[in-house]
Design an enzyme around this catalytic site. Structure first.
Site, mmCIF file in Angstrom:
data_model
loop_
_atom_site.group_PDB
_atom_site.id
_atom_site.type_symbol
_atom_site.label_atom_id
_atom_site.label_comp_id
_atom_site.label_asym_id
_atom_site.label_seq_id
_atom_site.Cartn_x
_atom_site.Cartn_y
_atom_site.Cartn_z
ATOM 1 N N LYS A 110 -4.477 -1.672 14.517
ATOM 2 C CA LYS A 110 -3.897 -0.680 15.411
ATOM 3 C C LYS A 110 -4.526 -0.669 16.792
ATOM 4 O O LYS A 110 -5.737 -0.796 16.917
ATOM 5 C CB LYS A 110 -4.117 0.711 14.811
ATOM 6 N N SER A 117 -13.769 1.196 9.564
ATOM 7 C CA SER A 117 -12.958 1.388 8.362
ATOM 8 C C SER A 117 -13.526 0.614 7.182
ATOM 9 O O SER A 117 -14.007 -0.522 7.341
ATOM 10 C CB SER A 117 -11.534 0.908 8.636
ATOM 11 N N ALA A 118 -13.457 1.213 6.000
ATOM 12 C CA ALA A 118 -13.865 0.514 4.772
ATOM 13 C C ALA A 118 -12.969 -0.696 4.523
ATOM 14 O O ALA A 118 -13.297 -1.556 3.697
ATOM 15 C CB ALA A 118 -13.816 1.467 3.588
ATOM 16 N N ASP A 119 -11.855 -0.796 5.255
ATOM 17 C CA ASP A 119 -11.015 -1.997 5.132
ATOM 18 C C ASP A 119 -11.826 -3.254 5.421
ATOM 19 O O ASP A 119 -11.653 -4.280 4.759
ATOM 20 C CB ASP A 119 -9.836 -1.950 6.121
ATOM 21 N N VAL A 132 -5.489 -0.005 2.800
ATOM 22 C CA VAL A 132 -5.656 -1.453 2.654
ATOM 23 C C VAL A 132 -6.831 -1.725 1.707
ATOM 24 O O VAL A 132 -6.711 -2.497 0.755
ATOM 25 C CB VAL A 132 -5.900 -2.109 4.035
ATOM 26 N N GLU A 134 0.830 -1.210 0.000
ATOM 27 C CA GLU A 134 0.000 0.000 0.000
ATOM 28 C C GLU A 134 0.867 1.264 0.000
ATOM 29 O O GLU A 134 2.079 1.195 0.244
ATOM 30 C CB GLU A 134 -0.920 0.012 1.223
ATOM 31 N N LYS A 137 -5.907 10.451 0.401
ATOM 32 C CA LYS A 137 -5.926 9.082 0.912
ATOM 33 C C LYS A 137 -7.009 8.330 0.140
ATOM 34 O O LYS A 137 -8.154 8.775 0.094
ATOM 35 C CB LYS A 137 -6.239 9.152 2.412
HETATM 36 N N1 PSU Z 1 -1.975 1.201 9.735
HETATM 37 C C1 PSU Z 1 -0.747 1.764 9.763
HETATM 38 N N2 PSU Z 1 -0.494 2.862 9.030
HETATM 39 C C2 PSU Z 1 -1.431 3.361 8.209
HETATM 40 C C3 PSU Z 1 -2.722 2.729 8.146
HETATM 41 C C4 PSU Z 1 -2.947 1.669 8.942
HETATM 42 O O1 PSU Z 1 0.130 1.305 10.454
HETATM 43 O O2 PSU Z 1 -1.141 4.342 7.535
HETATM 44 C C5 PSU Z 1 -3.692 3.168 7.122
HETATM 45 C C6 PSU Z 1 -3.947 1.941 6.238
HETATM 46 O O3 PSU Z 1 -3.745 2.322 4.901
HETATM 47 C C7 PSU Z 1 -5.390 1.577 6.524
HETATM 48 C C8 PSU Z 1 -5.973 2.942 6.825
HETATM 49 O O4 PSU Z 1 -6.013 0.929 5.446
HETATM 50 O O5 PSU Z 1 -4.954 3.557 7.627
HETATM 51 C C9 PSU Z 1 -7.278 2.897 7.562
HETATM 52 O O6 PSU Z 1 -7.837 4.182 7.575
HETATM 53 P P1 PSU Z 1 -9.400 4.401 7.932
HETATM 54 O O7 PSU Z 1 -9.509 4.098 9.390
HETATM 55 O O8 PSU Z 1 -9.688 5.851 7.594
HETATM 56 O O9 PSU Z 1 -10.156 3.447 7.047
HETATM 57 MN MN MN Z 2 -13.264 6.062 9.611
#
Ligand code: PSU
Ligand code: MN
Length: 309
Positions: free
Chosen positions: A164, A145-147, A113, A32, A93
């Site tokens: 995390k 997260s959309a992940d 992701v 990524e 992003k």
């Molecule tokens: N974990 C990390 N560093 C990052 C992210 C996650 O250690 O930069 C990023 C990843 O790209 C993950 C995204 O997909 O944060 C999730 O963001 P959100 O919660 O907005 O979906």
């Molecule tokens: Mn979010």
């Protein structure tokens, strides 16, 4: 470079190296770029991206770093591409919904992701390495997260150090269960907490080596299931942070996010940045250590998968 045959009509652009590897059925590992654009400070981010590619090559696989350049999704980025993403102040992003926005406005973007595995799947690449996946946020169970939904519909092996510790880990694991995503511990029966080796929460099963991980992923997909398989790898012992140190920083960062009224896509980058500042060099060291380790495990697993597919 345009690939003629693929899973879709998607307008994906390939580096020559990745295109050759696809044609020759060599093992590939996707990477990524949100970690470059929104995760790590400059120039560590650029060095890290390069180091992950180097580790993957050393292990006999080909890296496929994904990002968006001038609105176009790129599979396989060179040094200059990554440098450009790292230094563009207007870089966005890119999660799954953001490809179209980038295309319409010809923007550069770092893929999360969710964004990355969507592009990898279209390209026919089934192994991906990252730091930690997104999940359910603490005290905000509606912020998911959309992940997670993307993992549910994208058959790629995702090598990570768990999710995390800024997240609600029990809720994230429950959601992974609902979405029927296997959570496989790599040489562990406990879900890692990114910077630290264990969250104390159990995984669904464990594997001892890349060969077993590859076998499990293949068995999942041979059932016709279309979800990702999560391979959760604890951070290397020498780099991991003690749990209590971590928690203190996370609690403070969460409080600050609330005070500053940070919302939406800004939440994760804000929390990551603050935790990193509050724990000093220690969390950065842990982050870099686990990213490289995950790249290594992913490359070895990709080599094993290529043998049985
Ligand atoms: N974990 C990390 N560093 C990052 C992210 C996650 O250690 O930069 C990023 C990843 O790209 C993950 C995204 O997909 O944060 C999730 O963001 P959100 O919660 O907005 O979906
Ligand atoms: Mn979010």
């Amino acid at each position: 470079m345009i690939k003629e045959s693929g899973r879709s009509m998607a307008d994906l652009h390939y580096s020559e190296e990745v295109l050759d590897a696809l044609n020759e059925k060599k093992p590939l590992v996707g990477l990524e770029t949100a970690v470059v654009t929104h995760g790590l400070p400059y120039p560590t981010n650029v060095e890290l991206a390069q180091a992950m590619e180097d580790v993957i090559r050393q292990e006999g696989a080909i890296p496929a770093t994904v990002g968006v350049l001038g609105g176009k999704a790129q599979i396989g980025m060179n040094r200059e591409d990554i440098q450009l993403l790292a230094q563009d102040r207007d870089v966005i992003k890119i999660s799954r919904r953001d490809f179209a926005r980038a295309a319409a406005r010809k923007l550069n973007g770092g893929t999360t992701v969710a964004g990355t595995i969507t592009a990898l799947y279209l390209a026919g690449i089934n192994v991906f390495a990252t730091g930690g996946i997104g999940g359910v946020h603490r005290d905000a169970p509606f912020d998911v997260s959309a992940d997670l939904p993307t993992l549910a519909q994208t058959p790629v092996l995702v090598v990570c150090a768990g999710a995390k510790s800024i997240l609600d880990l029990p809720a994230t694991l429950e959601k992974l269960e609902t979405l029927s995503i296997p959570v496989v511990g790599y040489q562990t029966s406990l879900f890692p907490a990114f910077y630290s080796r264990s969250s104390g929460l159990p995984v669904t099963t464990s594997v001892e080596d890349p060969e077993e991980a590859a076998f499990l992923a293949k068995a999942h997909w041979e059932m016709g299931l279309e979800s990702a398989v999560l391979l959760a790898v604890p951070p290397p012992l020498q780099d991991a942070l003690p749990e209590d140190l971590m928690q203190e920083a996370v609690d403070l960062a969460l409080q600050e996010a609330e005070e500053h009224q940070i919302h939406g896509q800004g939440v994760t980058p804000f929390l990551l940045k603050r935790v990193s500042e509050l724990t000093g060099k220690a969390s950065l060291t842990a982050n870099l250590g686990l990213l490289l380790n995950n790249a290594r495990v992913a490359a070895r697993t990709s080599v094993e998968l290529a043998k049985i597919y």
